[in-house]
Design an enzyme around this catalytic site. Structure first.
Site, PDB file in Angstrom:
ATOM      1  CB  CYS A   3     -16.708  -8.020   1.413  1.00 49.21           C
ATOM      2  SG  CYS A   3     -17.945  -9.325   1.465  1.00 49.21           S
ATOM      3  CB  CYS A   6     -18.315  -7.526  -2.072  1.00 50.99           C
ATOM      4  SG  CYS A   6     -19.656  -6.944  -1.008  1.00 50.99           S
ATOM      5  CG  ASN A  85     -23.425 -21.520   9.459  1.00 50.76           C
ATOM      6  OD1 ASN A  85     -24.275 -22.204  10.026  1.00 50.76           O
ATOM      7  ND2 ASN A  85     -22.544 -22.042   8.622  1.00 50.76           N
ATOM      8  CG  HIS A  98     -22.850 -17.135   3.293  1.00 45.56           C
ATOM      9  ND1 HIS A  98     -22.197 -16.172   4.034  1.00 45.56           N
ATOM     10  CD2 HIS A  98     -22.537 -18.320   3.848  1.00 45.56           C
ATOM     11  CE1 HIS A  98     -21.505 -16.766   5.002  1.00 45.56           C
ATOM     12  NE2 HIS A  98     -21.694 -18.070   4.919  1.00 45.56           N
TER      13      HIS A  98
HETATM   14  P1  AMP Z   1     -19.835 -19.761   6.706  1.00 53.35           P
HETATM   15  O1  AMP Z   1     -18.784 -20.544   7.439  1.00 53.35           O
HETATM   16  O2  AMP Z   1     -21.236 -20.166   7.011  1.00 53.35           O
HETATM   17  O3  AMP Z   1     -19.603 -18.261   6.857  1.00 53.35           O
HETATM   18  O4  AMP Z   1     -19.660 -20.133   5.189  1.00 53.35           O
HETATM   19  C1  AMP Z   1     -18.650 -19.611   4.380  1.00 53.35           C
HETATM   20  C2  AMP Z   1     -18.482 -20.587   3.259  1.00 53.35           C
HETATM   21  O5  AMP Z   1     -17.801 -19.932   2.204  1.00 53.35           O
HETATM   22  C3  AMP Z   1     -17.659 -21.836   3.611  1.00 53.35           C
HETATM   23  O6  AMP Z   1     -18.447 -22.999   3.400  1.00 53.35           O
HETATM   24  C4  AMP Z   1     -16.472 -21.747   2.657  1.00 53.35           C
HETATM   25  O7  AMP Z   1     -16.057 -23.008   2.183  1.00 53.35           O
HETATM   26  C5  AMP Z   1     -17.015 -20.875   1.538  1.00 53.35           C
HETATM   27  N1  AMP Z   1     -16.039 -20.138   0.759  1.00 53.35           N
HETATM   28  C6  AMP Z   1     -15.056 -19.330   1.227  1.00 53.35           C
HETATM   29  N2  AMP Z   1     -14.367 -18.792   0.216  1.00 53.35           N
HETATM   30  C7  AMP Z   1     -14.936 -19.256  -0.938  1.00 53.35           C
HETATM   31  C8  AMP Z   1     -14.683 -19.052  -2.313  1.00 53.35           C
HETATM   32  N3  AMP Z   1     -13.697 -18.259  -2.766  1.00 53.35           N
HETATM   33  N4  AMP Z   1     -15.477 -19.698  -3.213  1.00 53.35           N
HETATM   34  C9  AMP Z   1     -16.466 -20.506  -2.786  1.00 53.35           C
HETATM   35  N5  AMP Z   1     -16.766 -20.713  -1.492  1.00 53.35           N
HETATM   36  C10 AMP Z   1     -16.008 -20.105  -0.581  1.00 53.35           C
HETATM   37 ZN    ZN Z   2     -19.793  -8.272   0.869  1.00 52.83          ZN
END
Ligand code: AMP
Ligand code: ZN
Length: 112
Positions: A3, A6, A85, A98
């Site tokens: 994950c 995580c 989301n 998140h």
């Molecule tokens: P969601 O689409 O609501 O599941 O949001 C996931 C979010 O995580 C997206 O806005 C991505 O840009 C963000 N994201 C994915 N990987 C990373 C990362 N390594 N560091 C920071 N944000 C991330």
């Molecule tokens: Zn996790």
């Protein structure tokens, strides 16, 4: 468990930290959708908001305390939006619950 959030919570993948305590981490989104775009996550893995129960719902209240603190510290007086989301139709792409904190521009409603 494989994950990404995580791993970010454990410091195994780097992130730009906005706030941290024993229970939660807040860090800047890698693909910002607004001038301020922070993700707040529980350090303990919870797959989505659908997994919230009477046993673990305290973390949601705590996350909103962190949101209010960030809004104060970052001077988001004009307002902000918090988004979780959830699931496929909700647009969730990372399977670790998140909360997006979005601010710094006028945000459209309803979302697309
Ligand atoms: P969601 O689409 O609501 O599941 O949001 C996931 C979010 O995580 C997206 O806005 C991505 O840009 C963000 N994201 C994915 N990987 C990373 C990362 N390594 N560091 C920071 N944000 C991330
Ligand atoms: Zn996790």
């Amino acid at each position: 468990m494989d994950c990404i959030f995580c791993k970010i919570a454990a410091g195994e993948i780097p992130s730009k930290k906005a706030y941290e305590d024993e229970q939660v981490l807040a860090f800047y989104d890698i693909d910002p959708q607004a001038p301020v775009h922070i993700l707040i996550i529980p350090k303990r893995h919870i797959a989505s908001a659908s997994e919230i129960t009477s046993e673990n719902s305290g973390i949601v209240a705590h996350i909103y305390e962190v949101v209010a603190k960030l809004a104060k510290d970052l001077k988001l007086e004009k307002g902000y939006r918090v988004v979780t989301n959830t699931g496929e139709d909700g647009g969730q792409t990372v399977g670790h619950m998140h909360f997006h904190l979005l601010a710094g521009r006028s945000l459209a409603w309803p979302p697309g």
